[in-house]
Design a protein around this motif. Sequence first.
Motif, PDB file in Angstrom:
ATOM      1  N   UNK A 115       0.865  -1.182   0.000  1.00 31.18           N
ATOM      2  CA  UNK A 115       0.000   0.000   0.000  1.00 31.18           C
ATOM      3  C   UNK A 115       0.898   1.227   0.000  1.00 31.18           C
ATOM      4  N   UNK A 116       0.796   2.017  -1.050  1.00 22.82           N
ATOM      5  CA  UNK A 116       1.640   3.199  -1.177  1.00 22.82           C
ATOM      6  C   UNK A 116       1.898   3.484  -2.635  1.00 22.82           C
ATOM      7  N   UNK A 117       2.385   4.664  -2.916  1.00 26.31           N
ATOM      8  CA  UNK A 117       2.582   5.089  -4.291  1.00 26.31           C
ATOM      9  C   UNK A 117       4.053   5.412  -4.523  1.00 26.31           C
ATOM     10  N   UNK A 118       4.878   4.380  -4.579  1.00 27.06           N
ATOM     11  CA  UNK A 118       6.296   4.535  -4.893  1.00 27.06           C
ATOM     12  C   UNK A 118       6.718   3.407  -5.820  1.00 27.06           C
ATOM     13  N   UNK A 119       7.782   3.593  -6.623  1.00 27.41           N
ATOM     14  CA  UNK A 119       8.168   2.609  -7.654  1.00 27.41           C
ATOM     15  C   UNK A 119       8.852   1.374  -7.059  1.00 27.41           C
ATOM     16  N   UNK A 120       8.058   0.456  -6.545  1.00 26.87           N
ATOM     17  CA  UNK A 120       8.586  -0.763  -5.934  1.00 26.87           C
ATOM     18  C   UNK A 120       8.817  -1.849  -6.982  1.00 26.87           C
ATOM     19  N   UNK A 121       9.894  -2.614  -6.753  1.00 21.23           N
ATOM     20  CA  UNK A 121      10.179  -3.795  -7.560  1.00 21.23           C
ATOM     21  C   UNK A 121      10.371  -4.994  -6.635  1.00 21.23           C
ATOM     22  N   UNK A 122      10.054  -6.158  -7.161  1.00 19.56           N
ATOM     23  CA  UNK A 122      10.257  -7.420  -6.438  1.00 19.56           C
ATOM     24  C   UNK A 122      11.362  -8.211  -7.134  1.00 19.56           C
ATOM     25  N   UNK A 123      12.382  -8.558  -6.370  1.00 19.26           N
ATOM     26  CA  UNK A 123      13.434  -9.429  -6.918  1.00 19.26           C
ATOM     27  C   UNK A 123      13.054 -10.865  -6.591  1.00 19.26           C
ATOM     28  N   UNK A 124      12.607 -11.592  -7.599  1.00 20.04           N
ATOM     29  CA  UNK A 124      12.081 -12.944  -7.424  1.00 20.04           C
ATOM     30  C   UNK A 124      13.211 -13.949  -7.220  1.00 20.04           C
ATOM     31  N   UNK A 125      14.314 -13.764  -7.941  1.00 17.89           N
ATOM     32  CA  UNK A 125      15.405 -14.738  -7.846  1.00 17.89           C
ATOM     33  C   UNK A 125      16.704 -14.105  -8.309  1.00 17.89           C
ATOM     34  N   UNK A 126      17.811 -14.645  -7.786  1.00 18.72           N
ATOM     35  CA  UNK A 126      19.148 -14.334  -8.273  1.00 18.72           C
ATOM     36  C   UNK A 126      19.917 -15.636  -8.375  1.00 18.72           C
ATOM     37  N   UNK A 127      20.743 -15.775  -9.411  1.00 16.80           N
ATOM     38  CA  UNK A 127      21.535 -16.986  -9.558  1.00 16.80           C
ATOM     39  C   UNK A 127      22.629 -16.806 -10.577  1.00 16.80           C
ATOM     40  N   UNK A 128      23.451 -17.851 -10.689  1.00 21.00           N
ATOM     41  CA  UNK A 128      24.517 -17.819 -11.699  1.00 21.00           C
ATOM     42  C   UNK A 128      23.939 -17.702 -13.095  1.00 21.00           C
ATOM     43  N   UNK A 129      22.766 -18.315 -13.282  1.00 23.27           N
ATOM     44  CA  UNK A 129      22.073 -18.214 -14.563  1.00 23.27           C
ATOM     45  C   UNK A 129      20.574 -18.331 -14.325  1.00 23.27           C
ATOM     46  N   UNK A 130      19.804 -17.739 -15.214  1.00 21.54           N
ATOM     47  CA  UNK A 130      18.341 -17.824 -15.195  1.00 21.54           C
ATOM     48  C   UNK A 130      17.904 -18.090 -16.628  1.00 21.54           C
ATOM     49  N   UNK A 131      17.195 -19.197 -16.832  1.00 21.43           N
ATOM     50  CA  UNK A 131      16.844 -19.626 -18.176  1.00 21.43           C
ATOM     51  C   UNK A 131      15.338 -19.830 -18.292  1.00 21.43           C
ATOM     52  N   UNK A 132      14.718 -19.240 -19.305  1.00 18.43           N
ATOM     53  CA  UNK A 132      13.303 -19.503 -19.557  1.00 18.43           C
ATOM     54  C   UNK A 132      13.172 -20.837 -20.270  1.00 18.43           C
ATOM     55  N   UNK A 133      12.280 -21.683 -19.779  1.00 19.12           N
ATOM     56  CA  UNK A 133      12.103 -23.031 -20.296  1.00 19.12           C
ATOM     57  C   UNK A 133      10.920 -23.101 -21.252  1.00 19.12           C
ATOM     58  N   UNK A 134      10.842 -24.170 -22.056  1.00 23.49           N
ATOM     59  CA  UNK A 134       9.726 -24.298 -23.006  1.00 23.49           C
ATOM     60  C   UNK A 134       8.346 -24.306 -22.351  1.00 23.49           C
ATOM     61  N   UNK A 135       8.246 -24.709 -21.096  1.00 19.45           N
ATOM     62  CA  UNK A 135       6.940 -24.751 -20.420  1.00 19.45           C
ATOM     63  C   UNK A 135       6.586 -23.437 -19.720  1.00 19.45           C
ATOM     64  N   UNK A 136       7.393 -22.380 -19.945  1.00 20.90           N
ATOM     65  CA  UNK A 136       7.092 -21.077 -19.378  1.00 20.90           C
ATOM     66  C   UNK A 136       7.670 -20.819 -18.009  1.00 20.90           C
ATOM     67  N   UNK A 137       8.284 -21.828 -17.402  1.00 18.95           N
ATOM     68  CA  UNK A 137       8.935 -21.631 -16.115  1.00 18.95           C
ATOM     69  C   UNK A 137      10.350 -21.085 -16.326  1.00 18.95           C
ATOM     70  N   UNK A 138      10.960 -20.657 -15.210  1.00 14.86           N
ATOM     71  CA  UNK A 138      12.328 -20.145 -15.249  1.00 14.86           C
ATOM     72  C   UNK A 138      13.199 -21.027 -14.350  1.00 14.86           C
ATOM     73  N   UNK A 139      14.267 -21.542 -14.930  1.00 16.48           N
ATOM     74  CA  UNK A 139      15.199 -22.389 -14.188  1.00 16.48           C
ATOM     75  C   UNK A 139      16.303 -21.518 -13.602  1.00 16.48           C
ATOM     76  N   UNK A 140      16.543 -21.680 -12.301  1.00 16.90           N
ATOM     77  CA  UNK A 140      17.526 -20.877 -11.572  1.00 16.90           C
ATOM     78  C   UNK A 140      18.732 -21.754 -11.219  1.00 16.90           C
ATOM     79  N   UNK A 141      19.931 -21.191 -11.381  1.00 11.81           N
ATOM     80  CA  UNK A 141      21.170 -21.875 -10.983  1.00 11.81           C
ATOM     81  C   UNK A 141      21.297 -23.247 -11.616  1.00 11.81           C
ATOM     82  N   UNK A 142      21.234 -23.286 -12.950  1.00 11.26           N
ATOM     83  CA  UNK A 142      21.438 -24.536 -13.663  1.00 11.26           C
ATOM     84  C   UNK A 142      20.470 -25.617 -13.191  1.00 11.26           C
ATOM     85  N   UNK A 143      19.184 -25.239 -13.177  1.00 11.27           N
ATOM     86  CA  UNK A 143      18.097 -26.161 -12.812  1.00 11.27           C
ATOM     87  C   UNK A 143      18.213 -26.655 -11.373  1.00 11.27           C
TER      88      UNK A 143
END
Length: 625
Positions: A554-582
Amino acid sequence: MHRYFSCFLLGLCLPMLTAAAQPNELPSTAINLQNMNDFRPTGSNWKIVGDVFYDFNKTGKGSTKAGTGILVNDPSGKSKDQLFTKMEHGDIELELDFMMDKGSNSGIYLQGRYELQLLDSWGVKTPGAHDCGAIYERWDESRPEGQKGYQGHPPTQNVSKAPGLWQHYKIVFRAPRFNEKGEKIANARFLKVIQNGVTIHENIEVTGPTRGPALPDEKPTGPLVIQGDHGPVAFRNIRYKAYGIEPVTLTNLKLNAYEGKFASVADFNALTPKREMDISVLAHQAPGSRDKFGGRITGTIHIPRSGQYLLNLNLRWIPAETNPANPNGAGELSIANKPILSISGKDGGMASALVNLEAGDHPITLAYYKNFGLWYARSNDILLGIEGPGVQYTTLNQVIRAEDPVGEISVMARNEPVMQRGFINHHGVKHTHTISVGEPDLVNYTVDLQKGEFLQIWRGDFLETTPMWYGRGETQLGVPMGSVIELSGKPSLALLADQNAAWPDSNVTYNNLGYDIDKAGRPVFKYKLGAVNVQESLASTDDGRKLSHTFTVTGDQPLWCRVAEGRDITELPNGLYAINDKQYFIELPDKQKPVIRSTAQNTKELLLPVKATNNSGTVTYSIVW
């Protein structure tokens, strides 16, 4: 900190290392996955690829990419052959990564005879003898119906990940023993099996080959065999240490004991020992002071085979966290009157050294002292471990103590969510204001309330609290009992000027407002970021297969959410994202497209904007593992 110097023993060079944070290991032998040359000829169902994708929602819809480094089995065609290594083994320590297709089944046969099960057991609450991690059952057709399978051993808990994610096995196997006539005199044993960092078997005897062995007899050696006729499976990083049966031994031990305070083990040279005695174990066993003593232990070490050996020494009265200006002890180890390693006491009580030793018997000397005791490092035992060519890591002449009857003190989440406040280690750093939450379906997590950081998740049993609650406590830590994935630990939400602004290590405007308990018994964390009010909640979904993470702001400021961090992030064919080499997946609702960007630390970040309507916004995602 390590320090090095060169010296000579038996004509060979010795590097010397001082206190190490933990015992080191000798490298393993890798099975080459650049080609199939380390395997016997097999069917076309086995091949080497560069990448593999299995969809946890759909059976048999996997795909591969050209390259090397990954071994895959595809039994969808006519060929469904087993895979045999050219290497044959007796005692072995085996490690590998594996990945299951949805609903798939396979197995690893030690010596081609004793199976450790591979199965898609994702989400199974009470694993059985057919689930992933099980030591498979034996089989006898002559037994009554319903009893033909026997002596199967389920894993102690199910820590299996989702199909399409890499998992890990470490297997320590002791081959059966035979006399000169070829008669079996001892059964095979799985000394330890670790799945995804959790010990699921220990010292399990196998009286004969399990069901469906490639080799139905029992012999001192045999190949590794991987089942190829049940379902798709992938492997990588297959490596092993093969062992003989002749051990390193330490004999003829004598102790010269001294009393008082010492500045160096060289002080002993000018002193007459208070006592001289024969000993059989490595410990300061002389009567007298428990906290002000010195000792010089001499003996004979037997080396079964020439080659490079690793030695780890631990003087257990010197803690890992010590005052370098006032160490409470020190020690030195020599072989054939040549120094091997030393412990100054300034950076802990452990040290390691790689040494080249010739086969045979050599004199050994261990000198040490202790100037004062610490309540949290009470033991006066000495641990000396050694590993070498054909020699499994062995702790020599270790004291076996039974006087401390304390068992495990644990907290379990049986019928409803459970919360435990306390200290948690995260990336080696102690966090003192954490709350860990366990769900009955074996999904757990930890949050740092002081900093507003999401620290870790784990699958399996909840929390061991022995280091917190027994006596005065030791490390004061709660220890997760399942398979842990440590997250980056930075804030999940931040005020960013735009999507290119660097993510902060901490939120200076973070103000913790405590937490409420919802109707299901889960905490809802409340805090402010500047003028923005946040409610954060996590909940197990899909019968424990996913962890949903939701932020309502609740509030009016430019917030962002960091969902994940890893060595790599890859979008998969099923629409999911693989983090840190699966290592794990991120699932976003409504096919929402995140921002994936690089950081100055050469990692990747997955960000979502918090889109507010009428001064209010919500972000939700799920972690799948």
